[in-house]
Design a protein around this motif. Structure first.
Motif, PDB file in Angstrom:
ATOM      1  N   ILE A 158     -41.357 -26.293 -32.469  1.00  0.00           N
ATOM      2  CA  ILE A 158     -42.433 -25.645 -33.219  1.00  0.00           C
ATOM      3  C   ILE A 158     -42.286 -24.151 -32.936  1.00  0.00           C
ATOM      4  O   ILE A 158     -42.460 -23.723 -31.791  1.00  0.00           O
ATOM      5  CB  ILE A 158     -43.815 -26.150 -32.771  1.00  0.00           C
ATOM      6  CG1 ILE A 158     -43.931 -27.655 -33.005  1.00  0.00           C
ATOM      7  CG2 ILE A 158     -44.924 -25.411 -33.519  1.00  0.00           C
ATOM      8  CD1 ILE A 158     -45.221 -28.266 -32.491  1.00  0.00           C
ATOM      9  N   PRO A 159     -41.945 -23.345 -33.921  1.00  0.00           N
ATOM     10  CA  PRO A 159     -41.649 -21.934 -33.636  1.00  0.00           C
ATOM     11  C   PRO A 159     -42.878 -21.190 -33.134  1.00  0.00           C
ATOM     12  O   PRO A 159     -44.019 -21.526 -33.486  1.00  0.00           O
ATOM     13  CB  PRO A 159     -41.183 -21.391 -35.001  1.00  0.00           C
ATOM     14  CG  PRO A 159     -41.807 -22.303 -36.008  1.00  0.00           C
ATOM     15  CD  PRO A 159     -41.837 -23.660 -35.358  1.00  0.00           C
ATOM     16  N   VAL A 208     -44.165 -25.991 -40.617  1.00  0.00           N
ATOM     17  CA  VAL A 208     -43.215 -26.426 -39.583  1.00  0.00           C
ATOM     18  C   VAL A 208     -42.088 -27.229 -40.223  1.00  0.00           C
ATOM     19  O   VAL A 208     -40.909 -27.069 -39.863  1.00  0.00           O
ATOM     20  CB  VAL A 208     -43.928 -27.250 -38.494  1.00  0.00           C
ATOM     21  CG1 VAL A 208     -42.922 -27.816 -37.497  1.00  0.00           C
ATOM     22  CG2 VAL A 208     -44.949 -26.397 -37.751  1.00  0.00           C
ATOM     23  N   MET A 209     -42.424 -28.096 -41.192  1.00  0.00           N
ATOM     24  CA  MET A 209     -41.386 -28.853 -41.895  1.00  0.00           C
ATOM     25  C   MET A 209     -40.451 -27.913 -42.660  1.00  0.00           C
ATOM     26  O   MET A 209     -39.243 -28.140 -42.741  1.00  0.00           O
ATOM     27  CB  MET A 209     -42.032 -29.852 -42.856  1.00  0.00           C
ATOM     28  CG  MET A 209     -42.746 -30.997 -42.163  1.00  0.00           C
ATOM     29  SD  MET A 209     -41.605 -32.030 -41.212  1.00  0.00           S
ATOM     30  CE  MET A 209     -42.759 -33.090 -40.337  1.00  0.00           C
ATOM     31  N   GLN A 210     -41.015 -26.847 -43.222  1.00  0.00           N
ATOM     32  CA  GLN A 210     -40.183 -25.856 -43.903  1.00  0.00           C
ATOM     33  C   GLN A 210     -39.232 -25.188 -42.909  1.00  0.00           C
ATOM     34  O   GLN A 210     -38.072 -24.897 -43.238  1.00  0.00           O
ATOM     35  CB  GLN A 210     -41.072 -24.805 -44.581  1.00  0.00           C
ATOM     36  CG  GLN A 210     -40.292 -23.790 -45.398  1.00  0.00           C
ATOM     37  CD  GLN A 210     -41.196 -22.809 -46.103  1.00  0.00           C
ATOM     38  OE1 GLN A 210     -42.422 -22.861 -45.970  1.00  0.00           O
ATOM     39  NE2 GLN A 210     -40.609 -21.905 -46.878  1.00  0.00           N
ATOM     40  N   PHE A 211     -39.721 -24.947 -41.702  1.00  0.00           N
ATOM     41  CA  PHE A 211     -38.861 -24.407 -40.646  1.00  0.00           C
ATOM     42  C   PHE A 211     -37.712 -25.360 -40.342  1.00  0.00           C
ATOM     43  O   PHE A 211     -36.553 -24.939 -40.213  1.00  0.00           O
ATOM     44  CB  PHE A 211     -39.704 -24.154 -39.396  1.00  0.00           C
ATOM     45  CG  PHE A 211     -38.920 -23.906 -38.136  1.00  0.00           C
ATOM     46  CD1 PHE A 211     -38.133 -22.774 -38.002  1.00  0.00           C
ATOM     47  CD2 PHE A 211     -38.969 -24.805 -37.071  1.00  0.00           C
ATOM     48  CE1 PHE A 211     -37.410 -22.531 -36.837  1.00  0.00           C
ATOM     49  CE2 PHE A 211     -38.255 -24.574 -35.906  1.00  0.00           C
ATOM     50  CZ  PHE A 211     -37.467 -23.438 -35.796  1.00  0.00           C
ATOM     51  N   HIS A 232     -43.275 -11.607 -42.927  1.00  0.00           N
ATOM     52  CA  HIS A 232     -41.828 -11.622 -42.746  1.00  0.00           C
ATOM     53  C   HIS A 232     -41.380 -12.979 -42.204  1.00  0.00           C
ATOM     54  O   HIS A 232     -42.191 -13.767 -41.687  1.00  0.00           O
ATOM     55  CB  HIS A 232     -41.394 -10.490 -41.803  1.00  0.00           C
ATOM     56  CG  HIS A 232     -41.409 -10.845 -40.348  1.00  0.00           C
ATOM     57  ND1 HIS A 232     -42.574 -10.891 -39.598  1.00  0.00           N
ATOM     58  CD2 HIS A 232     -40.396 -11.193 -39.489  1.00  0.00           C
ATOM     59  CE1 HIS A 232     -42.295 -11.226 -38.351  1.00  0.00           C
ATOM     60  NE2 HIS A 232     -40.976 -11.421 -38.253  1.00  0.00           N
ATOM     61  N   SER A 233     -40.125 -13.286 -42.359  1.00  0.00           N
ATOM     62  CA  SER A 233     -39.543 -14.508 -41.794  1.00  0.00           C
ATOM     63  C   SER A 233     -38.383 -14.122 -40.890  1.00  0.00           C
ATOM     64  O   SER A 233     -37.800 -13.045 -41.035  1.00  0.00           O
ATOM     65  CB  SER A 233     -39.075 -15.450 -42.896  1.00  0.00           C
ATOM     66  OG  SER A 233     -37.988 -14.894 -43.605  1.00  0.00           O
ATOM     67  N   GLN A 234     -38.076 -15.008 -39.965  1.00  0.00           N
ATOM     68  CA  GLN A 234     -37.039 -14.721 -38.978  1.00  0.00           C
ATOM     69  C   GLN A 234     -36.115 -15.915 -38.836  1.00  0.00           C
ATOM     70  O   GLN A 234     -36.594 -17.048 -38.673  1.00  0.00           O
ATOM     71  CB  GLN A 234     -37.696 -14.400 -37.644  1.00  0.00           C
ATOM     72  CG  GLN A 234     -36.737 -14.056 -36.517  1.00  0.00           C
ATOM     73  CD  GLN A 234     -37.480 -13.645 -35.263  1.00  0.00           C
ATOM     74  OE1 GLN A 234     -38.441 -12.870 -35.323  1.00  0.00           O
ATOM     75  NE2 GLN A 234     -37.059 -14.167 -34.115  1.00  0.00           N
ATOM     76  N   PRO A 235     -34.798 -15.709 -38.900  1.00  0.00           N
ATOM     77  CA  PRO A 235     -33.889 -16.843 -38.707  1.00  0.00           C
ATOM     78  C   PRO A 235     -33.975 -17.389 -37.297  1.00  0.00           C
ATOM     79  O   PRO A 235     -34.048 -16.634 -36.321  1.00  0.00           O
ATOM     80  CB  PRO A 235     -32.504 -16.239 -38.995  1.00  0.00           C
ATOM     81  CG  PRO A 235     -32.673 -14.773 -38.785  1.00  0.00           C
ATOM     82  CD  PRO A 235     -34.085 -14.452 -39.145  1.00  0.00           C
ATOM     83  N   ARG A 268     -35.810 -21.007 -40.638  1.00  0.00           N
ATOM     84  CA  ARG A 268     -36.470 -19.696 -40.670  1.00  0.00           C
ATOM     85  C   ARG A 268     -37.940 -19.885 -40.326  1.00  0.00           C
ATOM     86  O   ARG A 268     -38.610 -20.764 -40.871  1.00  0.00           O
ATOM     87  CB  ARG A 268     -36.343 -19.012 -42.031  1.00  0.00           C
ATOM     88  CG  ARG A 268     -34.929 -18.669 -42.441  1.00  0.00           C
ATOM     89  CD  ARG A 268     -34.919 -17.755 -43.655  1.00  0.00           C
ATOM     90  NE  ARG A 268     -35.383 -16.408 -43.329  1.00  0.00           N
ATOM     91  CZ  ARG A 268     -34.597 -15.422 -42.891  1.00  0.00           C
ATOM     92  NH1 ARG A 268     -33.289 -15.641 -42.733  1.00  0.00           N
ATOM     93  NH2 ARG A 268     -35.097 -14.223 -42.629  1.00  0.00           N
ATOM     94  N   ALA A 269     -38.438 -19.048 -39.409  1.00  0.00           N
ATOM     95  CA  ALA A 269     -39.850 -19.089 -39.017  1.00  0.00           C
ATOM     96  C   ALA A 269     -40.628 -18.076 -39.845  1.00  0.00           C
ATOM     97  O   ALA A 269     -40.217 -16.919 -39.966  1.00  0.00           O
ATOM     98  CB  ALA A 269     -39.993 -18.789 -37.523  1.00  0.00           C
ATOM     99  N   GLN A 270     -41.755 -18.508 -40.399  1.00  0.00           N
ATOM    100  CA  GLN A 270     -42.605 -17.655 -41.222  1.00  0.00           C
ATOM    101  C   GLN A 270     -43.728 -17.069 -40.369  1.00  0.00           C
ATOM    102  O   GLN A 270     -44.421 -17.799 -39.662  1.00  0.00           O
ATOM    103  CB  GLN A 270     -43.201 -18.464 -42.384  1.00  0.00           C
ATOM    104  CG  GLN A 270     -42.166 -19.155 -43.249  1.00  0.00           C
ATOM    105  CD  GLN A 270     -41.313 -18.182 -44.039  1.00  0.00           C
ATOM    106  OE1 GLN A 270     -41.796 -17.138 -44.471  1.00  0.00           O
ATOM    107  NE2 GLN A 270     -40.048 -18.528 -44.227  1.00  0.00           N
ATOM    108  N   TYR A 271     -43.942 -15.749 -40.460  1.00  0.00           N
ATOM    109  CA  TYR A 271     -44.930 -15.055 -39.639  1.00  0.00           C
ATOM    110  C   TYR A 271     -46.133 -14.618 -40.468  1.00  0.00           C
ATOM    111  O   TYR A 271     -46.020 -14.410 -41.679  1.00  0.00           O
ATOM    112  CB  TYR A 271     -44.287 -13.849 -38.949  1.00  0.00           C
ATOM    113  CG  TYR A 271     -43.427 -14.246 -37.775  1.00  0.00           C
ATOM    114  CD1 TYR A 271     -43.911 -14.156 -36.470  1.00  0.00           C
ATOM    115  CD2 TYR A 271     -42.130 -14.734 -37.965  1.00  0.00           C
ATOM    116  CE1 TYR A 271     -43.132 -14.535 -35.385  1.00  0.00           C
ATOM    117  CE2 TYR A 271     -41.349 -15.120 -36.891  1.00  0.00           C
ATOM    118  CZ  TYR A 271     -41.864 -15.011 -35.604  1.00  0.00           C
ATOM    119  OH  TYR A 271     -41.090 -15.404 -34.536  1.00  0.00           O
ATOM    120  N   PRO A 272     -47.289 -14.452 -39.831  1.00  0.00           N
ATOM    121  CA  PRO A 272     -48.500 -14.089 -40.563  1.00  0.00           C
ATOM    122  C   PRO A 272     -48.406 -12.764 -41.313  1.00  0.00           C
ATOM    123  O   PRO A 272     -49.103 -12.568 -42.309  1.00  0.00           O
ATOM    124  CB  PRO A 272     -49.573 -14.007 -39.472  1.00  0.00           C
ATOM    125  CG  PRO A 272     -49.064 -14.853 -38.368  1.00  0.00           C
ATOM    126  CD  PRO A 272     -47.583 -14.716 -38.406  1.00  0.00           C
TER     127      PRO A 272
END
Length: 408
Positions: free
Chosen positions: A335-336, A206-209, A221-224, A214-218
């Motif tokens: 929180i994405p 979450v801190m990285q977000f 992939h990541s999404q802006p 960018r949200a990191q997915y399981p």
């Protein structure tokens, strides 16, 4: 001449016809009863949703299945201190399931208006609700002590209601902390189930977000996704020494606190006392421009790994032994929603009851622009929550001994 015979029973054909009609009527009544219960349950869920949206909601749909309630303030003991809570109690039923609702990161804590509406709506649906006030969470600090205090709130409510365990619903970061409490054998004994709304699985992610938008997915992939400005402020508030000179740190921390507490004018006045360099950074933060601090936040993530791991349920979820429901806003920029997908992946399959990522909510409040189908899915989630509360093992509280609460 003999007297006419009296037929004490109708002819066989008539009896058979009556029996067939009786069977048909019983079948119709059964079908109607079976159809009515889910209809009634969903109408009650609609009423809860309307009352979460507005405490003044009235009318046919807003009043379906809703009980009058009363509230009282109370205290309970954790391992280190005495904490405050507020109890919401239905007044016209003798037994009810019990639920702890834990507020998110907001300076008003259990007095936050949205939380009060939510607690009143859930209690009106026939639940005893406790809303503990967690000082660290209300103070924009996510710390392990809050995990123990969520468990203590569950223990307190279970003891008050004379029931072995109660449900826990955590909002925002409290959702992740509630999952931690339910995962640890030392703190989970009085928790029947967990509902996590807008929760995190990994605080470092979450801190990285917050740092990268960018949200990191399981699935890798990541999404802006632009993060909410409050996220970076919370991260800086925890370690202002990494962003400001030593002479500016005390003032910077207080100015950020004031900004988080929505006292912007005071924050700006205090920032004027900082060094020119500190002022320049703080002015950007107060203007909701985090560009100058995000590279520092990203660079220091690994430095604080042990700290973030201590408030992340990720590594402990395999120990969960209670049912879990997950709800997240599709557009949540605090929180994405990817965090709920991580939770859904790692929570034991047998314990995961429902997962909904919905455009009908934002972070922990109702969103705008949702379709009718989005709203219906949210209504069904609420119905599932209420059903789990009312059918959960041991989760039924005796209200007969409770008195003295102020009526709502």
């Amino acid at each position: 001449m003999s007297a006419p015979r009296l037929h004490l029973m109708p002819p066989v054909t008539h009896r058979r016809r009556s029996s067939r009609w009786l069977i048909v009527l019983l079948a119709v009544a059964t079908i109607l009863a079976l159809a009515w219960y889910p209809t009634y349950a969903h109408l009650r869920a609609i009423a809860v949703l309307l009352r979460i949206e507005s405490s003044q909601a009235q009318g046919f749909f807003a009043n379906r299945g809703i009980h009058p309630i009363k509230a009282e303030d109370a205290t309970f003991a954790s391992d280190t201190r005495t904490l405050h809570t507020r109890l919401y109690l239905p007044t016209d039923i003798k037994r009810a399931p019990a639920l702890v609702i834990v507020h998110g990161v907001h300076h008003l804590g259990y007095n936050e208006p949205r939380l009060i509406r939510f607690a009143k709506a859930m209690s009106g649906a026939g639940l005893v609700v406790s809303t503990p006030n967690l000082p660290e969470v209300a103070g924009y600090e996510i710390k392990p002590v809050s995990i123990d205090e969520i468990a203590a709130a569950a223990t307190d409510l279970a003891q008050r209601m004379n029931t072995p365990c109660v449900g826990v619903l955590g909002l925002s970061f409290a959702g992740g902390l509630a999952l931690q409490a339910a995962s640890d054998p030392a703190t989970s004994q009085h928790i029947c189930y967990v509902v996590a709304v807008g929760a995190h699985e990994d605080m470092s992610r979450v801190m990285q977000f917050f740092a990268t938008d960018r949200a990191q997915y399981p699935d890798g992939h990541s999404q802006p996704m632009p993060s909410h400005e409050y996220g970076a402020l919370v991260a800086i508030y925890a370690h202002p020494e990494e962003y400001f000179a030593a002479t500016d740190v005390p003032i910077a921390r207080e100015a950020i606190r004031l900004q988080l507490f929505e006292e912007v004018t005071k924050a700006k006045a205090l920032a004027a006392q900082m060094t020119p360099t500190g002022q320049a950074t703080m002015q950007k933060l107060l203007a909701e421009d985090e560009s100058v601090v995000k590279p520092i936040l990203l660079a220091n993530l690994e430095k604080h790994r042990a700290e973030t791991d201590a408030v992340s349920p990720a590594s402990q979820l395999y120990r969960l032994h209670v049912p879990v429901m997950l709800l997240h806003g599709a557009g949540d920029n605090v929180i994405p929603p990817s965090e709920t997908l991580w939770l859904a992946k790692d929570i034991p399959h047998d314990e995961l009851r429902a997962v909904l990522i919905s455009p009908a909510i934002s972070h922990v409040e109702l969103g705008k622009g949702a379709t009718t189908m989005d709203k219906l899915r949210l209504v069904h989630f609420i119905e599932q929550l209420l059903a789990m509360a009312k059918t959960g093992p041991y989760n039924s509280a005796d209200l007969s001994h409770l008195a003295g609460a102020a009526a709502f």
